[in-house]
Design a protein around this motif. Structure first.
Motif, PDB file in Angstrom:
ATOM      1  N   HIS A  57     -28.159 -18.943  24.465  1.00  0.00           N
ATOM      2  CA  HIS A  57     -29.365 -19.453  23.814  1.00  0.00           C
ATOM      3  C   HIS A  57     -29.599 -20.914  24.175  1.00  0.00           C
ATOM      4  CE1 HIS A  57     -29.961 -16.023  21.087  1.00  0.00           C
ATOM      5  NE2 HIS A  57     -28.649 -15.902  21.173  1.00  0.00           N
ATOM      6  N   THR A  58     -30.853 -21.283  24.280  1.00  0.00           N
ATOM      7  CA  THR A  58     -31.226 -22.684  24.464  1.00  0.00           C
ATOM      8  C   THR A  58     -32.245 -23.037  23.397  1.00  0.00           C
ATOM      9  OG1 THR A  58     -32.922 -22.071  26.047  1.00  0.00           O
ATOM     10  CG2 THR A  58     -30.819 -22.770  26.952  1.00  0.00           C
ATOM     11  N   PRO A  59     -32.260 -24.211  22.874  1.00  0.00           N
ATOM     12  CA  PRO A  59     -31.384 -25.325  23.206  1.00  0.00           C
ATOM     13  C   PRO A  59     -29.995 -25.141  22.601  1.00  0.00           C
ATOM     14  CG  PRO A  59     -32.796 -25.950  21.398  1.00  0.00           C
ATOM     15  CD  PRO A  59     -33.211 -24.562  21.819  1.00  0.00           C
ATOM     16  N   ASN A  60     -29.085 -26.013  22.983  1.00  0.00           N
ATOM     17  CA  ASN A  60     -27.731 -25.966  22.440  1.00  0.00           C
ATOM     18  C   ASN A  60     -27.736 -26.288  20.952  1.00  0.00           C
ATOM     19  OD1 ASN A  60     -26.469 -25.359  24.864  1.00  0.00           O
ATOM     20  ND2 ASN A  60     -26.237 -27.492  25.427  1.00  0.00           N
ATOM     21  N   ALA A  61     -26.728 -25.820  20.255  1.00  0.00           N
ATOM     22  CA  ALA A  61     -26.553 -26.150  18.846  1.00  0.00           C
ATOM     23  C   ALA A  61     -25.839 -27.498  18.737  1.00  0.00           C
ATOM     24  CB  ALA A  61     -25.722 -25.066  18.159  1.00  0.00           C
ATOM     25  N   ARG A  62     -25.872 -28.076  17.536  1.00  0.00           N
ATOM     26  CA  ARG A  62     -25.130 -29.314  17.278  1.00  0.00           C
ATOM     27  C   ARG A  62     -23.754 -28.962  16.744  1.00  0.00           C
ATOM     28  NH1 ARG A  62     -29.864 -32.061  13.974  1.00  0.00           N
ATOM     29  NH2 ARG A  62     -29.535 -30.128  12.858  1.00  0.00           N
ATOM     30  N   ARG A  63     -22.760 -29.766  17.110  1.00  0.00           N
ATOM     31  CA  ARG A  63     -21.402 -29.590  16.586  1.00  0.00           C
ATOM     32  C   ARG A  63     -20.895 -30.944  16.148  1.00  0.00           C
ATOM     33  NH1 ARG A  63     -15.825 -28.624  18.331  1.00  0.00           N
ATOM     34  NH2 ARG A  63     -15.023 -27.088  16.868  1.00  0.00           N
ATOM     35  N   LEU A  64     -20.619 -31.087  14.859  1.00  0.00           N
ATOM     36  CA  LEU A  64     -20.117 -32.336  14.303  1.00  0.00           C
ATOM     37  C   LEU A  64     -18.632 -32.212  14.010  1.00  0.00           C
ATOM     38  CD1 LEU A  64     -23.082 -32.854  11.903  1.00  0.00           C
ATOM     39  CD2 LEU A  64     -22.451 -34.429  13.703  1.00  0.00           C
ATOM     40  N   THR A  65     -17.851 -33.203  14.451  1.00  0.00           N
ATOM     41  CA  THR A  65     -16.422 -33.220  14.185  1.00  0.00           C
ATOM     42  C   THR A  65     -15.998 -34.617  13.743  1.00  0.00           C
ATOM     43  OG1 THR A  65     -15.950 -33.685  16.511  1.00  0.00           O
ATOM     44  CG2 THR A  65     -15.823 -31.383  15.821  1.00  0.00           C
ATOM     45  N   CYS A  66     -14.838 -34.682  13.079  1.00  0.00           N
ATOM     46  CA  CYS A  66     -14.270 -35.966  12.698  1.00  0.00           C
ATOM     47  C   CYS A  66     -13.549 -36.553  13.914  1.00  0.00           C
ATOM     48  CB  CYS A  66     -13.311 -35.799  11.524  1.00  0.00           C
ATOM     49  SG  CYS A  66     -11.809 -34.868  11.908  1.00  0.00           S
ATOM     50  N   GLY A  67     -13.089 -37.784  13.806  1.00  0.00           N
ATOM     51  CA  GLY A  67     -12.398 -38.440  14.911  1.00  0.00           C
ATOM     52  C   GLY A  67     -11.116 -37.742  15.313  1.00  0.00           C
ATOM     53  N   VAL A  68     -10.356 -37.267  14.336  1.00  0.00           N
ATOM     54  CA  VAL A  68      -9.086 -36.593  14.628  1.00  0.00           C
ATOM     55  C   VAL A  68      -9.323 -35.304  15.404  1.00  0.00           C
ATOM     56  CG1 VAL A  68      -7.075 -35.480  13.588  1.00  0.00           C
ATOM     57  CG2 VAL A  68      -7.943 -37.633  12.639  1.00  0.00           C
ATOM     58  N   CYS A  69     -10.232 -34.474  14.945  1.00  0.00           N
ATOM     59  CA  CYS A  69     -10.523 -33.212  15.639  1.00  0.00           C
ATOM     60  C   CYS A  69     -11.174 -33.455  16.984  1.00  0.00           C
ATOM     61  CB  CYS A  69     -11.395 -32.319  14.760  1.00  0.00           C
ATOM     62  SG  CYS A  69     -10.542 -31.727  13.269  1.00  0.00           S
ATOM     63  N   HIS A  70     -12.019 -34.466  17.077  1.00  0.00           N
ATOM     64  CA  HIS A  70     -12.663 -34.825  18.339  1.00  0.00           C
ATOM     65  C   HIS A  70     -11.617 -35.171  19.392  1.00  0.00           C
ATOM     66  CE1 HIS A  70     -15.717 -36.454  21.031  1.00  0.00           C
ATOM     67  NE2 HIS A  70     -14.993 -37.532  21.128  1.00  0.00           N
ATOM     68  N   GLU A  71     -10.636 -35.987  19.027  1.00  0.00           N
ATOM     69  CA  GLU A  71      -9.573 -36.367  19.957  1.00  0.00           C
ATOM     70  C   GLU A  71      -8.680 -35.190  20.292  1.00  0.00           C
ATOM     71  OE1 GLU A  71      -9.089 -39.241  21.628  1.00  0.00           O
ATOM     72  OE2 GLU A  71     -11.029 -39.831  20.810  1.00  0.00           O
ATOM     73  N   ALA A  72      -8.409 -34.314  19.322  1.00  0.00           N
ATOM     74  CA  ALA A  72      -7.532 -33.157  19.553  1.00  0.00           C
ATOM     75  C   ALA A  72      -8.162 -32.175  20.533  1.00  0.00           C
ATOM     76  CB  ALA A  72      -7.225 -32.462  18.238  1.00  0.00           C
ATOM     77  N   GLU A  73      -9.485 -32.095  20.547  1.00  0.00           N
ATOM     78  CA  GLU A  73     -10.178 -31.148  21.430  1.00  0.00           C
ATOM     79  C   GLU A  73     -10.407 -31.715  22.822  1.00  0.00           C
ATOM     80  OE1 GLU A  73     -13.729 -30.211  19.284  1.00  0.00           O
ATOM     81  OE2 GLU A  73     -12.711 -28.772  18.015  1.00  0.00           O
ATOM     82  N   ALA A  74     -10.229 -33.018  23.000  1.00  0.00           N
ATOM     83  CA  ALA A  74     -10.512 -33.647  24.303  1.00  0.00           C
ATOM     84  C   ALA A  74      -9.452 -33.363  25.326  1.00  0.00           C
ATOM     85  CB  ALA A  74     -10.640 -35.153  24.122  1.00  0.00           C
TER      86      ALA A  74
END
Length: 66
Positions: free
Chosen positions: A49-66
């Motif tokens: 699907h377009t457009p993409n959805a938004r995904r909000l994360t905290c700093g800890v989860c953001h770093e863990a997924e990088a």
């Protein structure tokens, strides 16, 4: 609800979002916004699907997924 990361810094800030991974409340300063592609089963394949959805994360989860 208050921002979890601000509470750790002994500040009191209203949360405007919730981390999609861990569920922590987030203020605008601590929320990380990223696009998320949405897929759906379609027949024998899948549809994007377009457009993409938004995904909000905290700093800890953001770093863990990088």
């Amino acid at each position: 609800m208050n921002c979890y990361d601000c509470l750790a810094l002994q500040e009191n800030t209203v949360a405007v979002a919730v981390c999609s991974r861990c569920g922590a409340g987030l203020c605008m300063d601590h929320a990380h916004l990223a696009p998320q592609t949405v897929h759906e089963a379609a027949g024998t394949g899948r549809s994007t699907h377009t457009p993409n959805a938004r995904r909000l994360t905290c700093g800890v989860c953001h770093e863990a997924e990088a």
